[in-house]
Design a protein around this motif. Sequence first.
Motif, PDB file in Angstrom:
ATOM      1  N   VAL A  88       9.416  87.720  80.402  1.00 57.08           N
ATOM      2  CA  VAL A  88       9.920  88.982  80.479  1.00 57.08           C
ATOM      3  C   VAL A  88      11.281  88.389  81.541  1.00 57.08           C
ATOM      4  CG1 VAL A  88      10.251  91.396  81.539  1.00 57.08           C
ATOM      5  CG2 VAL A  88       8.171  90.349  80.481  1.00 57.08           C
ATOM      6  N   VAL A  89      11.193  87.920  82.526  1.00 62.17           N
ATOM      7  CA  VAL A  89      12.127  87.406  83.478  1.00 62.17           C
ATOM      8  C   VAL A  89      12.897  86.438  82.817  1.00 62.17           C
ATOM      9  CG1 VAL A  89      12.806  86.722  85.805  1.00 62.17           C
ATOM     10  CG2 VAL A  89      10.768  88.372  85.335  1.00 62.17           C
ATOM     11  N   GLN A  90      12.061  85.416  82.259  1.00 64.26           N
ATOM     12  CA  GLN A  90      12.755  84.101  81.761  1.00 64.26           C
ATOM     13  C   GLN A  90      12.793  84.210  80.274  1.00 64.26           C
ATOM     14  OE1 GLN A  90      10.725  80.679  83.529  1.00 64.26           O
ATOM     15  NE2 GLN A  90      11.308  81.587  85.628  1.00 64.26           N
ATOM     16  N   TYR A  91      13.116  85.322  79.724  1.00 63.02           N
ATOM     17  CA  TYR A  91      12.685  85.394  78.257  1.00 63.02           C
ATOM     18  C   TYR A  91      13.427  84.409  77.540  1.00 63.02           C
ATOM     19  CZ  TYR A  91      13.681  87.715  73.582  1.00 63.02           C
ATOM     20  OH  TYR A  91      13.637  87.984  72.280  1.00 63.02           O
ATOM     21  N   ASP A  92      12.540  83.832  76.552  1.00 63.07           N
ATOM     22  CA  ASP A  92      13.212  83.075  75.496  1.00 63.07           C
ATOM     23  C   ASP A  92      12.740  83.488  73.984  1.00 63.07           C
ATOM     24  OD1 ASP A  92      14.113  80.903  74.127  1.00 63.07           O
ATOM     25  OD2 ASP A  92      12.439  79.555  74.756  1.00 63.07           O
ATOM     26  N   TYR A  93      13.912  83.766  73.195  1.00 63.98           N
ATOM     27  CA  TYR A  93      13.545  84.139  71.760  1.00 63.98           C
ATOM     28  C   TYR A  93      12.766  83.435  71.029  1.00 63.98           C
ATOM     29  CZ  TYR A  93      14.494  85.634  67.155  1.00 63.98           C
ATOM     30  OH  TYR A  93      14.195  86.113  65.792  1.00 63.98           O
ATOM     31  N   TYR A  94      12.744  82.069  71.372  1.00 65.59           N
ATOM     32  CA  TYR A  94      11.911  81.428  70.476  1.00 65.59           C
ATOM     33  C   TYR A  94      10.347  81.028  70.891  1.00 65.59           C
ATOM     34  CZ  TYR A  94      16.559  79.928  68.885  1.00 65.59           C
ATOM     35  OH  TYR A  94      17.853  79.922  68.351  1.00 65.59           O
ATOM     36  N   SER A  95      10.142  81.466  72.045  1.00 64.77           N
ATOM     37  CA  SER A  95       8.728  81.264  72.503  1.00 64.77           C
ATOM     38  C   SER A  95       8.158  82.532  73.183  1.00 64.77           C
ATOM     39  CB  SER A  95       8.753  80.237  73.598  1.00 64.77           C
ATOM     40  OG  SER A  95       9.338  80.595  74.906  1.00 64.77           O
ATOM     41  N   SER A  96       8.543  83.653  73.251  1.00 68.82           N
ATOM     42  CA  SER A  96       8.154  84.883  73.986  1.00 68.82           C
ATOM     43  C   SER A  96       7.783  85.992  73.054  1.00 68.82           C
ATOM     44  CB  SER A  96       9.401  85.465  74.978  1.00 68.82           C
ATOM     45  OG  SER A  96       8.888  86.900  75.536  1.00 68.82           O
ATOM     46  N   TYR A  97       6.681  86.562  73.446  1.00 67.37           N
ATOM     47  CA  TYR A  97       6.043  87.835  72.742  1.00 67.37           C
ATOM     48  C   TYR A  97       6.628  89.095  73.201  1.00 67.37           C
ATOM     49  CZ  TYR A  97       2.808  84.343  70.814  1.00 67.37           C
ATOM     50  OH  TYR A  97       2.038  83.161  70.517  1.00 67.37           O
ATOM     51  N   PHE A  98       7.379  89.099  74.039  1.00 64.84           N
ATOM     52  CA  PHE A  98       7.904  90.348  74.828  1.00 64.84           C
ATOM     53  C   PHE A  98       8.739  90.974  73.779  1.00 64.84           C
ATOM     54  CE2 PHE A  98      11.041  92.619  77.539  1.00 64.84           C
ATOM     55  CZ  PHE A  98      10.194  93.468  77.924  1.00 64.84           C
ATOM     56  N   ASP A  99       9.378  90.484  72.609  1.00 64.64           N
ATOM     57  CA  ASP A  99      10.162  91.352  71.997  1.00 64.64           C
ATOM     58  C   ASP A  99       9.151  92.050  70.751  1.00 64.64           C
ATOM     59  OD1 ASP A  99       9.584  88.913  70.821  1.00 64.64           O
ATOM     60  OD2 ASP A  99      11.458  87.969  70.617  1.00 64.64           O
ATOM     61  N   ILE A 100       8.334  91.314  70.532  1.00 60.06           N
ATOM     62  CA  ILE A 100       7.214  92.004  69.604  1.00 60.06           C
ATOM     63  C   ILE A 100       6.640  93.094  70.265  1.00 60.06           C
ATOM     64  CG2 ILE A 100       5.105  91.759  68.119  1.00 60.06           C
ATOM     65  CD1 ILE A 100       5.863  88.897  67.947  1.00 60.06           C
ATOM     66  N   PHE A 101       6.365  93.393  71.425  1.00 61.92           N
ATOM     67  CA  PHE A 101       6.075  94.410  72.169  1.00 61.92           C
ATOM     68  C   PHE A 101       7.208  95.558  72.164  1.00 61.92           C
ATOM     69  CE2 PHE A 101       6.203  96.755  76.406  1.00 61.92           C
ATOM     70  CZ  PHE A 101       5.202  97.463  76.315  1.00 61.92           C
ATOM     71  N   LEU A 102       8.449  94.991  72.432  1.00 61.04           N
ATOM     72  CA  LEU A 102       9.556  95.785  72.586  1.00 61.04           C
ATOM     73  C   LEU A 102       9.671  96.729  71.150  1.00 61.04           C
ATOM     74  CD1 LEU A 102      12.083  94.370  74.847  1.00 61.04           C
ATOM     75  CD2 LEU A 102      10.632  95.820  75.376  1.00 61.04           C
ATOM     76  N   LEU A 103       9.386  95.869  70.182  1.00 59.57           N
ATOM     77  CA  LEU A 103       9.590  96.294  68.577  1.00 59.57           C
ATOM     78  C   LEU A 103       8.544  97.389  68.556  1.00 59.57           C
ATOM     79  CD1 LEU A 103      11.390  95.454  66.420  1.00 59.57           C
ATOM     80  CD2 LEU A 103       9.580  94.122  65.694  1.00 59.57           C
ATOM     81  N   ALA A 104       7.251  97.250  68.945  1.00 63.90           N
ATOM     82  CA  ALA A 104       6.340  98.290  68.832  1.00 63.90           C
ATOM     83  C   ALA A 104       6.652  99.575  69.515  1.00 63.90           C
ATOM     84  CB  ALA A 104       5.070  98.027  69.262  1.00 63.90           C
ATOM     85  N   VAL A 105       7.427  99.464  70.905  1.00 62.36           N
ATOM     86  CA  VAL A 105       7.987 100.490  71.486  1.00 62.36           C
ATOM     87  C   VAL A 105       8.755 101.280  70.757  1.00 62.36           C
ATOM     88  CG1 VAL A 105       9.044 101.369  73.619  1.00 62.36           C
ATOM     89  CG2 VAL A 105       7.138  99.508  73.660  1.00 62.36           C
ATOM     90  N   PHE A 106       9.982 100.328  70.136  1.00 59.17           N
ATOM     91  CA  PHE A 106      10.960 101.174  69.360  1.00 59.17           C
ATOM     92  C   PHE A 106      10.377 101.874  68.056  1.00 59.17           C
ATOM     93  CE2 PHE A 106      13.220 100.321  65.262  1.00 59.17           C
ATOM     94  CZ  PHE A 106      14.477 101.119  65.582  1.00 59.17           C
TER      95      PHE A 106
END
Length: 245
Positions: A88-106
């Motif tokens: 989250v804090v050191q977010y990296d598009y190529y290795s983080s799953y945080f954006d998939i969680f945000l996609l579910a929230v969207f």
Amino acid sequence: MNHLPDDLENALSGSQGSHASLLNVHSINPTQLMARIESYEGREKKGISDVRRTFCLFVTFDLLFVTLLWIIELNVNGGIETTLEKEVVQYDYYSSYFDIFLLAVFRFKVLILAYAVCRLRHWWAVALTTAVTSAFLLVKVILSKLFSQGAFGYVLPIISFILAWIETWFLDFKVLPQEAEEDSRLLLVQNASERAALIQPPGGLSDGQFYSPPESEAAADSFLTPLCDVERLTACDLWWWREQP
């Protein structure tokens, strides 16, 4: 004892049959129609149909299931606090799953707002969430390095993709058609009840309006007079035919 002429007998039997049929229609149909109208109005008072409520529950399940998988992934890869800061804090598009969680929230926010709060009856909202989800996941799978991070690199993108398309299928093939069918049935029942109300005279229909007991001569005359007028006869002439030895 002489019998009535055939045309008068046919007129009497036809009139009695039509009166009895009309009585049955008015005594049965209004009750059935009102029962159906009350059942449909009860559904309207709920505010949301059962099939739409099921869809909203599935959207909630989508968010909770993806969140659960993401929390498991955080715990497996070195502890929740450490991995959460990394993703989250050191977010990296190529290795983080945080954006998939945000996609579910969207998906959850858009679909609940559109189909639970606004009660939208169109597919554009779920089409938007599915298109955004599909495009984002395809690009992420192609460009990212998720597959090198273990099983969750496969599970989270695939699960999110499948859930988004299930939501589209469920809304387009279950929710919208079933609600449209219920609206059509309600409209037909309301139209039928309006016709029945126009046909039925005030105060309902009673048996005394159609026939009288045979032992009452006055009632017999009052019943036969309209038929005699049609045949251009009088009540006395008709009574004479019936009383001749």
